[in-house]
Motif scaffolding. Structure first.
Motif, short mmCIF file in Angstrom:
data_model
loop_
_atom_site.label_atom_id
_atom_site.label_comp_id
_atom_site.label_asym_id
_atom_site.label_seq_id
_atom_site.Cartn_x
_atom_site.Cartn_y
_atom_site.Cartn_z
N UNK A 1 0.84 -1.19 0.00
CA UNK A 1 0.00 0.00 0.00
C UNK A 1 0.89 1.25 0.00
N UNK A 2 0.60 2.14 -0.94
CA UNK A 2 1.37 3.37 -1.05
C UNK A 2 2.59 3.25 -1.94
N UNK A 3 2.81 2.06 -2.51
CA UNK A 3 3.99 1.83 -3.35
C UNK A 3 3.60 1.39 -4.76
N UNK A 4 2.47 1.87 -5.24
CA UNK A 4 1.92 1.38 -6.51
C UNK A 4 2.19 2.31 -7.69
N UNK A 5 3.19 3.18 -7.58
CA UNK A 5 3.51 4.10 -8.66
C UNK A 5 3.78 3.35 -9.97
N UNK A 6 4.41 2.19 -9.88
CA UNK A 6 4.81 1.44 -11.07
C UNK A 6 3.82 0.33 -11.42
N UNK A 7 2.64 0.36 -10.80
CA UNK A 7 1.69 -0.74 -11.00
C UNK A 7 1.16 -0.78 -12.42
N UNK A 8 0.82 0.39 -12.97
CA UNK A 8 0.23 0.45 -14.30
C UNK A 8 1.17 1.04 -15.34
N UNK A 9 2.02 1.95 -14.91
CA UNK A 9 2.89 2.66 -15.86
C UNK A 9 4.35 2.47 -15.46
N UNK A 10 5.18 2.07 -16.41
CA UNK A 10 6.61 1.92 -16.14
C UNK A 10 7.32 3.26 -16.19
N UNK A 11 8.55 3.25 -15.74
CA UNK A 11 9.38 4.46 -15.75
C UNK A 11 10.83 4.06 -15.94
N UNK A 12 11.11 3.49 -17.11
CA UNK A 12 12.46 2.97 -17.38
C UNK A 12 13.51 4.05 -17.16
N UNK A 13 14.61 3.66 -16.56
CA UNK A 13 15.76 4.51 -16.25
C UNK A 13 15.48 5.49 -15.11
N UNK A 14 14.39 5.28 -14.41
CA UNK A 14 14.25 5.86 -13.08
C UNK A 14 14.75 4.79 -12.13
N UNK A 15 15.62 5.15 -11.20
CA UNK A 15 16.34 4.15 -10.42
C UNK A 15 15.40 3.22 -9.67
N UNK A 16 14.31 3.77 -9.12
CA UNK A 16 13.37 2.93 -8.38
C UNK A 16 12.71 1.88 -9.26
N UNK A 17 12.32 2.29 -10.47
CA UNK A 17 11.68 1.34 -11.38
C UNK A 17 12.67 0.30 -11.88
N UNK A 18 13.88 0.73 -12.20
CA UNK A 18 14.89 -0.23 -12.65
C UNK A 18 15.23 -1.23 -11.55
N UNK A 19 15.23 -0.77 -10.30
CA UNK A 19 15.46 -1.70 -9.19
C UNK A 19 14.33 -2.71 -9.10
#
Length: 609
Positions: free
Chosen positions: A389-407
């Motif tokens: 909960x509260x960590x769903x930023x990448x649930x629907x949309x990716x963000x390649x080359x943002x460090x959090x998404x790449x991790x």
């Protein structure tokens, strides 16, 4: 809560110890101010020479964003809970102990970051401060020594107060000490004489006031003091008056603009009051230090946890993490390996897994996004997971080359590859924990890019050293071209590969070598007789002479050329067919060390150093 800046870092820091404790593994990724890939141009590198080249790159650039993704497996639900964090990190610099540092950018890296949505304003204005563990330890020792000196009466207390708000200006808290006093005394003698002459009246009145304070009264005010005059006052108090129970409080005149009009309030303190002030000042200093340590606190917690750290093609990542958050990377390769092992005892590089049997068969390309898509399809079984909960930023949309998404992608890949390992054992297992013996052959092996016959660095054991009996090291005149080098070797093998190191040296690989190395050495040396600065030796001799002695060569300045025996080929950017075949064979080395039934290591097939 995915994006973390100074505005929400304190709450993250309070919550993250439980997140670390409960997770199974931690995936990480960095975005950097620069990444110069010339360090991986030399396809004849060995692990220690590649380390030296990468280390030079690490000393120039700095992380600007750190991604951490915590994967926690629930045995009851049979799924992972994922908590990705995207930290903006900016070097702390707001004090004399932590002066401004140079942050170097590559223009191409700035363009790359900008094109993928990196917010430079957020990084500068809201980036979380950090200092390395080494610097923190140094400052703590200095602070303890400083306050010990003050408690022994060896220094003079100074505080700075904003009289309008009665709040302590913490960034301006300062104490004099014997060391600072010595610095002051070392100033040019004539400058001090001139200063005393120009401030003669001010110093005379100051001494009169302090002498009067010695005899009676509790405090006195020294007015109209500029910054240099204030320093003179502190010098007089610490050097000319025997009482060490005085405190100088710099105060602003009420109603002044920007607190520029100041005076010094000198108070006579009891021993108890002095001790209380010292305790308070030390507490404030410790709080300031803890605040400027910032993001490093999280890296220390991760290190102390001993949890599995997962990355993708992560050599530069672990070098930067070591250098930025823990301390300078040693020039010694062996010392670096020992040091990084003590920081992160268990590391797994998904690129090593992906380029190894049994995974390689189903993975044609191992770039992060491509690999993420590949392991989401059959024959792989993507992990079942949910974002906390509260960590769903990448649930629907990716963000390649943002460090959090790449991790997050890195951790997802790792979990999927482990699931595939589970499908190969008998009976099959739906879930393979990262602590499983099946994972052991891949632990603490870091991928090495673009090396013909070696593709990983072993952080825990002696590195696997390939046999390079068909490779030679040359030095030659700067005017020489690839065709000149090929001509010397073309009769000794089926094809000749030239790997430039710089304008005057290269490695030559003789594919299908038909003559002993000793014959080639003699014949080539004879053919090049008279050429200025020419020399030739085998790769083993080069390695023993240059790499073992730390005499690394400069980076290559010409592209790699592959040629056939029949003539000189065109300059190419991609690997030749021969190189590709060698790379594919190298990519199977680790897999061939694993028994296909048990997936446990076999005896190594190549010699170790």
């Amino acid at each position: 809560m995915v994006d973390v800046t100074t505005s929400n870092f304190d709450s993250v820091l309070k919550a993250i110890p439980d997140v670390i404790r409960n997770c199974d593994f931690i995936a990480l990724d960095l975005e950097l101010s620069g990444l110069d890939e010339t360090h991986c141009r030399n396809t004849a590198d060995l692990p220690q020479s590649r380390f030296k080249r990468c280390r030079r790159d690490v000393l120039k650039y700095t992380p600007v964003q750190v991604g951490l993704a915590f994967f926690q497996y629930d045995e009851d639900d049979k799924k992972y809970t994922v908590r990705p964090y995207n930290f903006y990190v900016f070097p702390f610099h707001n004090s004399s102990q932590f002066p401004d540092m140079h942050v170097q950018f590559l223009t191409s890296s700035m363009s790359f970051l900008s094109s993928h949505g990196f917010d430079f304003n957020k990084w500068v204005n809201c980036g979380i401060p950090f200092v390395s563990v080494a610097k923190e330890d140094q400052m703590r020792r200095h602070m303890e020594q400083h306050f010990d000196d003050l408690r022994k009466g060896l220094g003079f207390l100074l505080e700075e107060i904003n009289i309008n708000t009665q709040t302590k200006l913490l960034s301006l808290v300062e104490e004099t000490s014997p060391q600072k006093d010595q610095e002051f005394k070392r100033k040019d003698a004539q400058e001090l004489i001139d200063a005393e002459f120009r401030n003669a009246d001010f110093l005379r009145l100051t001494r009169e006031q302090l002498r009067a304070l010695k005899d009676e009264g509790d405090e006195c005010q020294i007015k109209d003091a500029n910054s240099f005059q204030r320093r003179l006052v502190f010098k007089i108090i610490s050097s000319e008056f025997s009482e060490k129970n005085l405190v100088g409080i710099v105060k602003s005149v009420e109603g002044s603009q920007d607190n520029k009009d100041k005076y010094i309030l000198v108070k006579k303190l009891s021993v108890g009051s002095r001790t209380s002030r010292l305790d308070y000042q030390q507490k404030v200093k410790l709080e300031d230090l803890n605040a400027c340590v910032g993001f490093t606190n999280i890296m220390k917690l991760i290190s102390e946890s001993g949890k599995m750290i997962v990355g993708h093609n992560m050599l530069m990542d672990i070098l930067h993490i070591h250098n930025t958050f823990f301390g300078p990377v040693s020039e010694s390769y062996e010392n670096f390996k020992a040091s990084i092992n003590s920081i992160f005892p268990k590391i797994c590089d998904t690129k090593v897994l992906a380029t190894t049997k049994p995974f390689k068969t189903h993975i044609p390309y191992t770039g992060l996004e491509t690999l993420f898509n590949a392991v989401s399809q059959k024959p792989f079984k993507k992990p079942v997971f949910k974002f906390a909960v509260g960590f769903d930023k990448y649930d629907q949309v990716g963000a390649a080359h943002e460090a959090g998404y790449d991790a997050y992608m890195t951790g997802f890949i790792f979990a999927s590859l482990l699931n595939y390992l589970g499908s190969l054992v008998k009976p099959p297992k739906a879930h393979i924990p990262c602590s499983s013996e099946l994972v052991t052959p891949f632990v603490n092996k870091i991928f090495l890019m673009r090396i013909l016959d070696l593709y990983y660095m072993d952080l825990e054991n002696d590195d696997v050293i390939p046999r390079r009996h068909d490779m030679f090291y040359l030095m030659f005149p700067k005017e020489w071209k690839t065709r000149d080098i090929v001509k010397l070797f073309e009769k000794f093998g089926n094809s000749i590969q030239v790997n430039w190191i710089n304008d005057v040296s290269c490695f030559v690989k003789v594919e299908g070598m038909r003559d002993p190395a000793t014959t080639i050495l003699k014949t080539v040396a004879l053919a090049a007789a008279g050429a200025e600065n020419f020399s030739i030796c085998t790769f083993d001799e080069y390695h023993e002479k240059f790499e073992d002695n730390g005499e690394a060569n400069e980076e290559a300045t010409q592209p790699e050329i592959s040629t056939s025996k029949n003539g000189v080929g065109d300059s190419i950017r991609k690997l030749s067919a021969t190189q590709k075949r060698a790379s594919e064979e190298a990519a199977q080395d680790l897999g061939e060390e694993i028994d296909p039934e048990t997936l446990m290591p076999k005896d190594k097939k190549v010699r170790t150093k």
